[in-house]
Design an enzyme around this catalytic site. Structure first.
Site, PDB file in Angstrom:
ATOM      1  N   SER A   7      -1.209   2.341  -4.528  1.00  0.00           N
ATOM      2  CA  SER A   7      -2.655   2.127  -4.420  1.00  0.00           C
ATOM      3  C   SER A   7      -3.449   3.430  -4.475  1.00  0.00           C
ATOM      4  O   SER A   7      -4.585   3.460  -4.924  1.00  0.00           O
ATOM      5  CB  SER A   7      -2.969   1.363  -3.127  1.00  0.00           C
ATOM      6  OG  SER A   7      -2.398   2.028  -2.027  1.00  0.00           O
TER       7      SER A   7
ATOM      8  N   GLY B 170       0.824  -1.220   0.000  1.00  0.00           N
ATOM      9  CA  GLY B 170       0.000   0.000   0.000  1.00  0.00           C
ATOM     10  C   GLY B 170       0.842   1.246   0.000  1.00  0.00           C
ATOM     11  O   GLY B 170       1.843   1.310   0.690  1.00  0.00           O
ATOM     12  N   THR B 171       0.463   2.225  -0.773  1.00  0.00           N
ATOM     13  CA  THR B 171       1.362   3.371  -0.935  1.00  0.00           C
ATOM     14  C   THR B 171       0.777   4.404  -1.850  1.00  0.00           C
ATOM     15  O   THR B 171      -0.009   4.095  -2.730  1.00  0.00           O
ATOM     16  CB  THR B 171       2.687   2.907  -1.597  1.00  0.00           C
ATOM     17  OG1 THR B 171       3.518   2.365  -0.603  1.00  0.00           O
ATOM     18  CG2 THR B 171       3.410   4.011  -2.294  1.00  0.00           C
ATOM     19  N   THR B 172       1.188   5.648  -1.661  1.00  0.00           N
ATOM     20  CA  THR B 172       1.118   6.626  -2.735  1.00  0.00           C
ATOM     21  C   THR B 172       2.496   7.262  -2.851  1.00  0.00           C
ATOM     22  O   THR B 172       3.025   7.759  -1.867  1.00  0.00           O
ATOM     23  CB  THR B 172       0.088   7.725  -2.434  1.00  0.00           C
ATOM     24  OG1 THR B 172      -1.194   7.105  -2.319  1.00  0.00           O
ATOM     25  CG2 THR B 172       0.050   8.756  -3.550  1.00  0.00           C
TER      26      THR B 172
ATOM     27  N   LYS C  16       9.447   5.582   2.184  1.00  0.00           N
ATOM     28  CA  LYS C  16       9.317   5.074   0.816  1.00  0.00           C
ATOM     29  C   LYS C  16      10.133   5.881  -0.181  1.00  0.00           C
ATOM     30  O   LYS C  16      10.215   5.527  -1.347  1.00  0.00           O
ATOM     31  CB  LYS C  16       7.844   5.115   0.388  1.00  0.00           C
ATOM     32  CG  LYS C  16       6.983   4.253   1.267  1.00  0.00           C
ATOM     33  CD  LYS C  16       5.525   4.474   1.012  1.00  0.00           C
ATOM     34  CE  LYS C  16       4.723   3.749   2.085  1.00  0.00           C
ATOM     35  NZ  LYS C  16       3.291   3.980   1.915  1.00  0.00           N
TER      36      LYS C  16
END
Lengths: 288, 229
Positions: free
Chosen positions: A206, A70-72, A103
């Site tokens: 995501s 999960g990440t932006t 990240k």
């Protein structure tokens, strides 16, 4: 020549080994990843081999629940160069797995990588890229071109392909200041190592689609830095608003998204206090 | 088959020493001087890209004199060994002492092998302190593999004793960076046939305030500015 395999490589004959001139067959190779493969295969972070050995050929649901994902992450150009940014949350299934995960990694003075996907391989790949760029710079006395850095990352992704096929995915954005062309540049990748350059901005993970929506509205060519920081942070806010797996600013725990600027004068972090301020005024504006 | 001539070990090593010293004397010298926030390393080197001073790791620099061809592979292997070690464990676990011992064995084994020529090099391995390991370390390696620690300043090269005498007189604790550079440049200018200008000096610093990578090579402009101060 002396064996660096003192550290547990295949040749353990130091210090009885004779000094030879020319010293060692790999003298002149400034590729750290190849060095690992050739002399220290046990140190290669080979998730593909892991996937092959485990006999898994399909993405495994049990794994996915136990892996941080999960990440932006996003990158956007501005007047002096480029921004690269990411949120700080990782999820395991429907749980928050980690609130402060990083990240966005500085890979050298003029470039950075942001990673989306499964945390383990992502972080390992970012670390390897950073070491490779520094290793090359020290061994040859010159910094790799931005093209060269971006292409090297393609190779790392290609070598992770069979791991990616069973779900151990790494999807990075690589951004940097091209010292030869005097511009900021953004590269996105697919799991096969395919490398695609973006002209103005890009977001993935995501919450990437939501962030792209915001950037599409906010982006203008040659933005000033402060205006750009606002656009970037608003994009992450919108992504966190729509996507459960993306974390927004955590004003209670004092955790904020990472934003870095890369320009001709090098890479710089946007400070937490500045980000906090931007978010406070954004929240005030939203309340109105 | 005729028996080989007998040559006494004393004679062999005298010859080797002379050979190595003569080789080293042909080149220019290098000086390292500690200052309040780090260590400055200075050499006269008219060449622009074939350097005498190099970055090895976060806190470690390398300086070599004598045969470039012979110290360059050692530098290369040093970068390789330290990066592998830092990758295996952690960046904090890489220490100059470990690398100095490895260099000592390599250079020493070349010297002891009877059918090999000795290496015509002398090396300084310089490590600046940080928050975790506050002490600076300067390791001096000679052509026969001997290894010892230096304090405050160190000199290598054919005229290192002369330089050392000068520094002994001029060195003080807590010099500023500019003062340390000036003292080193003055010391070099006392040598015969020296031509010290910002363009002919090669200068690098290991500075505690530099972030993770403490090593920085100074440009001619920066050197000029510091010498003016």
């Amino acid at each position: 020549m002396f064996k660096t395999s003192l550290l547990g490589g295949s040749e353990r004959d130091f210090p009885n080994s004779e000094f030879r001139s020319p010293p060692s067959s790999d003298y002149g190779n400034s590729n750290f990843y190849e060095l690992l493969q050739q002399k220290y295969p046990h140190l290669v972070p080979d998730f593909s081999a892991f996937a092959r050995q485990s006999g898994v050929s399909m993405p495994n649901k049990d794994w996915e629940r136990n892996m941080l994902t999960g990440t932006t992450i996003l990158a956007m150009k501005y007047k002096n160069g480029v921004f690269i940014a990411g949120d700080r949350q990782a999820v395991e299934g429907f749980q928050v797995g980690e609130r402060r995960i990083e990240k966005v990694y500085t890979t050298d003075e003029y470039s950075a990588i942001a990673v989306a996907g499964v945390a383990g391989p992502c972080i390992e790949m970012a670390k390897l890229l950073q070491i490779q760029l520094e290793y090359h710079e020290k061994q040859e006395g010159v910094i790799l071109s931005l093209e060269g850095k971006a292409n090297f990352l393609s190779g790392l992704l290609r070598s992770n392909l069979s791991a990616a096929l069973v779900g151990l995915v790494v999807v990075p954005i690589f951004a940097g200041y091209d010292l030869n062309r005097k511009i900021g540049r953004i590269f996105k990748y697919d799991i096969t190592g395919g490398r695609y350059e973006e002209v103005d901005y890009y977001a993935t993970g995501s919450g990437g689609k939501d962030a792209r929506g915001t950037l599409k509205k906010r982006y203008r060519p040659n933005m000033e830095r402060d205006e750009g920081v606002k656009a970037v942070l608003e994009a992450i806010w919108d992504a966190a608003d729509e996507d459960l797996a993306t974390g927004g600013p955590d004003l209670i725990r004092d955790i904020y998204p990472t934003v870095k600027t890369i320009s001709s004068s090098g890479i710089e972090d946007v400070s937490d206090s500045e980000i906090k301020q931007v978010y406070e005024s954004l929240i005030d504006a939203l309340k109105e | 088959m005729p028996a080989p001539f007998y040559v006494s070990p004393e004679q062999i090593f005298r010859d080797k020493e002379q050979y190595a010293r003569r080789g080293i004397e042909k080149g220019k010298d290098v000086i390292a001087v500690e200052y309040e926030n780090g260590i400055v390393i200075v050499a006269e080197n008219p060449q622009k890209t074939l350097n005498k001073i190099y970055e090895i790791y976060d806190r470690i620099a390398f300086a070599g004199v004598g045969s470039y061809q012979e110290y360059e592979p050692l530098r290369y292997q040093g970068v390789q060994a330290t990066e592998i070690k830092g990758y295996t464990y952690s960046r904090e676990d890489v220490h100059a002492k470990w690398l100095a011992n490895i260099y000592s064995q390599i250079i020493g084994s070349a010297y002891r092998q009877l059918d090999m020529k000795p290496l015509e090099i002398e090396i300084l391995l310089v490590e600046v302190g940080d928050d975790i390991y506050p002490k600076n370390n300067i390791y001096h390696l000679s052509f026969d593999g001997r290894l010892w620690e230096e304090e405050n300043f160190a000199t290598i090269g054919g005229r290192s004793e002369q330089l050392s005498e000068y520094l002994q007189r001029e060195f003080r604790e807590n010099l500023t960076q500019a003062e340390a550079l000036k003292i080193a440049a003055k010391a070099l200018s006392t040598l015969e046939d020296s031509q010290i200008t910002p363009e002919t000096l090669e200068v690098a610093i290991l500075d505690k305030n530099q972030g993770r990578r403490k090593f920085k090579r100074l440009t001619s402009e920066e050197i000029g500015e510091l010498l003016k101060e």
